[in-house]
Write a protein that holds these residues in place. Sequence first.
Motif, PDB file in Angstrom:
ATOM      1  N   UNK A  80       0.862  -1.182   0.000  1.00 55.14           N
ATOM      2  CA  UNK A  80       0.000   0.000   0.000  1.00 55.14           C
ATOM      3  C   UNK A  80       0.902   1.237   0.000  1.00 55.14           C
ATOM      4  N   UNK A  81       0.369   2.398  -0.414  1.00 54.19           N
ATOM      5  CA  UNK A  81       1.210   3.607  -0.444  1.00 54.19           C
ATOM      6  C   UNK A  81       1.968   3.845   0.873  1.00 54.19           C
ATOM      7  N   UNK A  82       1.351   3.510   2.011  1.00 54.54           N
ATOM      8  CA  UNK A  82       2.009   3.767   3.296  1.00 54.54           C
ATOM      9  C   UNK A  82       3.260   2.904   3.486  1.00 54.54           C
ATOM     10  N   UNK A  83       3.383   1.827   2.725  1.00 60.77           N
ATOM     11  CA  UNK A  83       4.534   0.929   2.870  1.00 60.77           C
ATOM     12  C   UNK A  83       5.717   1.359   2.017  1.00 60.77           C
ATOM     13  N   UNK A  84       5.473   2.270   1.077  1.00 59.45           N
ATOM     14  CA  UNK A  84       6.475   2.539   0.046  1.00 59.45           C
ATOM     15  C   UNK A  84       7.765   3.134   0.619  1.00 59.45           C
ATOM     16  N   UNK A  85       7.637   4.105   1.495  1.00 60.04           N
ATOM     17  CA  UNK A  85       8.846   4.730   2.058  1.00 60.04           C
ATOM     18  C   UNK A  85       9.708   3.685   2.771  1.00 60.04           C
ATOM     19  N   UNK A  86       9.075   2.794   3.515  1.00 62.89           N
ATOM     20  CA  UNK A  86       9.838   1.782   4.253  1.00 62.89           C
ATOM     21  C   UNK A  86      10.548   0.830   3.298  1.00 62.89           C
ATOM     22  N   UNK A  87       9.954   0.587   2.142  1.00 61.51           N
ATOM     23  CA  UNK A  87      10.605  -0.279   1.153  1.00 61.51           C
ATOM     24  C   UNK A  87      11.877   0.375   0.618  1.00 61.51           C
ATOM     25  N   UNK A  88      11.780   1.667   0.313  1.00 59.04           N
ATOM     26  CA  UNK A  88      12.978   2.384  -0.153  1.00 59.04           C
ATOM     27  C   UNK A  88      14.030   2.452   0.957  1.00 59.04           C
ATOM     28  N   UNK A  89      13.550   2.697   2.185  1.00 59.25           N
ATOM     29  CA  UNK A  89      14.479   2.739   3.324  1.00 59.25           C
ATOM     30  C   UNK A  89      15.254   1.432   3.444  1.00 59.25           C
ATOM     31  N   UNK A  90      14.562   0.323   3.126  1.00 56.40           N
ATOM     32  CA  UNK A  90      15.193  -0.994   3.252  1.00 56.40           C
ATOM     33  C   UNK A  90      15.956  -1.367   1.978  1.00 56.40           C
ATOM     34  N   UNK A  91      16.058  -0.406   1.042  1.00 60.18           N
ATOM     35  CA  UNK A  91      16.801  -0.644  -0.197  1.00 60.18           C
ATOM     36  C   UNK A  91      16.203  -1.826  -0.974  1.00 60.18           C
ATOM     37  N   UNK A  92      14.886  -1.794  -1.167  1.00 63.51           N
ATOM     38  CA  UNK A  92      14.217  -2.940  -1.809  1.00 63.51           C
ATOM     39  C   UNK A  92      14.574  -3.096  -3.281  1.00 63.51           C
ATOM     40  N   UNK A  93      15.193  -2.084  -3.877  1.00 66.64           N
ATOM     41  CA  UNK A  93      15.606  -2.216  -5.276  1.00 66.64           C
ATOM     42  C   UNK A  93      16.740  -3.231  -5.403  1.00 66.64           C
ATOM     43  N   UNK A  94      17.359  -3.520  -4.268  1.00 66.18           N
ATOM     44  CA  UNK A  94      18.355  -4.596  -4.210  1.00 66.18           C
ATOM     45  C   UNK A  94      17.768  -5.636  -3.243  1.00 66.18           C
ATOM     46  N   UNK A  95      16.823  -6.457  -3.727  1.00 64.37           N
ATOM     47  CA  UNK A  95      15.989  -7.275  -2.835  1.00 64.37           C
ATOM     48  C   UNK A  95      16.761  -8.276  -1.983  1.00 64.37           C
TER      49      UNK A  95
END
Lengths: 162, 536
Positions: B74-89
């Motif tokens: 959900x939109x509220x999760x997006x910042x935390x995904x970037x914080x966790x560097x999800x582009x490098x899963x």
Amino acid sequence: VATALSLQHLVKIGAHIAAHKTMPGGLLPLLHAIQDDIGYVPEESYLPISKGLALSLAEVHGVVTFYHHFRTHPVGKHILHICRAESCQAMGAVKLESEIKAQLGIDFHETTADGKITLEPIYCLGNCACSPAIMLDDEVYGRVNVEMVNELVAELASEVTA
Amino acid sequence: MSEIEVTPVKIFVPRDSSALSLGANRTAKAIQAEADKRGIKIELIRNGSRGLFWLEPFVEVATDSGRVAFAPVQPKDVASLFDADFLDPFSINASKHALNLGLTEELTWLKKQQRLTFARVGITDPLSLEDYIEHYGYKGLANALKSTGAEIVKTVTDSGLRGRGGAAFPTGIKWNTVLGAGEKGVQKYVVCNADEGDSGTYSDRMIMENDPFVLIEGMTIAGIAVGATIGYIYLRSEYPHAQKTLNEAIAKAEAAGYLGDDVCKSGKAFHLEVRRAAGAYICGEETSLIESLEGKRGLVRFKPPLPAIEGLFGKPTVVNNVISLATIPIILDKGAQYYADYGMGRSRGTLPIQLAGNIKQGGLVELAFGVTLRELLYDFGGGSATGKPIRAVQVGGPLGAFLPESQFDIQLDYEEFTKINGVVGHGGIVAFDDTVDMAKMARYAFEFCAIESCGKCTPCRVGAVRGVEVIDKIIAGKDLAKNIALVRDLSDTMMSGSLCAMGGMTPFPVLSALNHFAEDFGIENKGIVDAKKVAA
């Protein structure tokens, strides 16, 4: 309430008839074009349609009234469809339906006093893994509860005043 | 970070309308906005849905070892995904993120499936013709163009494919009739029945929204096979997203020479047009659909003549369901035997099954025929969404029987279902928990028939209305024995005397409710099997 058609609507209807005259099986596409454009298929359009497509008045009336999708009267600015089919029933659609009706103060096929929302039943939106579902204009919403509907309705209210 | 700037990481957010119904557009916007804010370049692709709808919006990140899923986002999760560097899963932080599900292909729910018709769904960008071709698209048509019509028809017949709309009539036999029909040079048509009106079904919608080119290719092959140059997709008006996607895909196929006067420079023509239905369930019946396409009321026609001989505008016409047509390309690509090797008995190949209603893990499961209802409901579906026992299941849409728990071991197979007066239909499975009132469901079956009957034959038109009245008396507890006998008698009349399946099969849900859930009608359950005792 049926009212005499405006000249503007008559011109639009005439143009759609001209565009669909030679289309094989063109009556349904024509009715869609008219309803998409002016919101409904006015009974006053039956005569020009029957002349344009070489059909009897009875045939035109028969087709318009056979299909649930076509309306012969103006509707609200937005249409809210509530799914009544089995999958949504299994997830509480019957309760949701009565809650929405109570919130809006209208029954199916009716429009709110401010003219904003018309309520219609629908039988399956193909969103059955996310029941219950509703459709507001062309957008489908899944796992809906009455609070979500209230939010959507509030958004519509602010959109108009903005 | 410098690497990311060189080649933007691909992020996939589905555009399927069920995903959209759960907020996929908002999620996609939030991801793009967050990336922009952080100055990270990404390539956002709106793919189809993998069909795990309880996990939508289902976001995937491309890596060298495959796509990694993060869901539901959900939109509220997006910042935390970037914080966790999800582009490098596979980074330490991203692996620890609560929404990281690992490699998509390794998810048990997907891994256990046999996706043939849905091979590309969820993987490709639905509107990218390049993507389609890269994933084995248009190989079937290439083979078809090298064959004679009779050879194509033989391949389809040998594959054992049967109509996936519900009637299960062998597709090859239907095609063969159209191939041999009419004088040389007569105009023939291919009509795709996309009036998917059964509650609990959405596989047609998924194909049209998530892999439209496979349907276009299947229809083109049908046209080449039987000698039809014009095709229509009769699409229900409840599917506005599918309409947009199909129209865009058709325009792209035309521009690339896959549709038009000279398909792939073969000298053969095939033109395709989407026609919108108008909210009449009966128009899913093929003769009613043809009437509607001709611009008339959707009244069911008497058969014969068969549509294959005198169909649309009185000409020989192939009428097939979306899934049947979308399965043609893989059959023509990999051969009849490849497809026929899946399945059981006379039900060959795979069926895209749709889990719906009160189910924890609803979604699209494509499997060879033979899987049991219990495996689908519990292994895939995870039981009911509410956590209560699943009491009844309706398979095959509003005209399908309700099955009690004692019948959950039945295998999905056309003939097995016929034996218990049920139907596989279009493969929709709607689960109900123990709060369901089966007398109300029986009433609804009659009510739906009364609303949707075309009105041509009396058993259906009048029977449905009388059915509602009698069930109301039963619910009110009036003259139970007499009124239940009346419902059975009425059902018998409708089954034997109706012109089509609408009136002829409405008694299926009614009688199955009465036979298996008699206690809901205020009478003792004297059925062959007592569902409640078995469950206990």
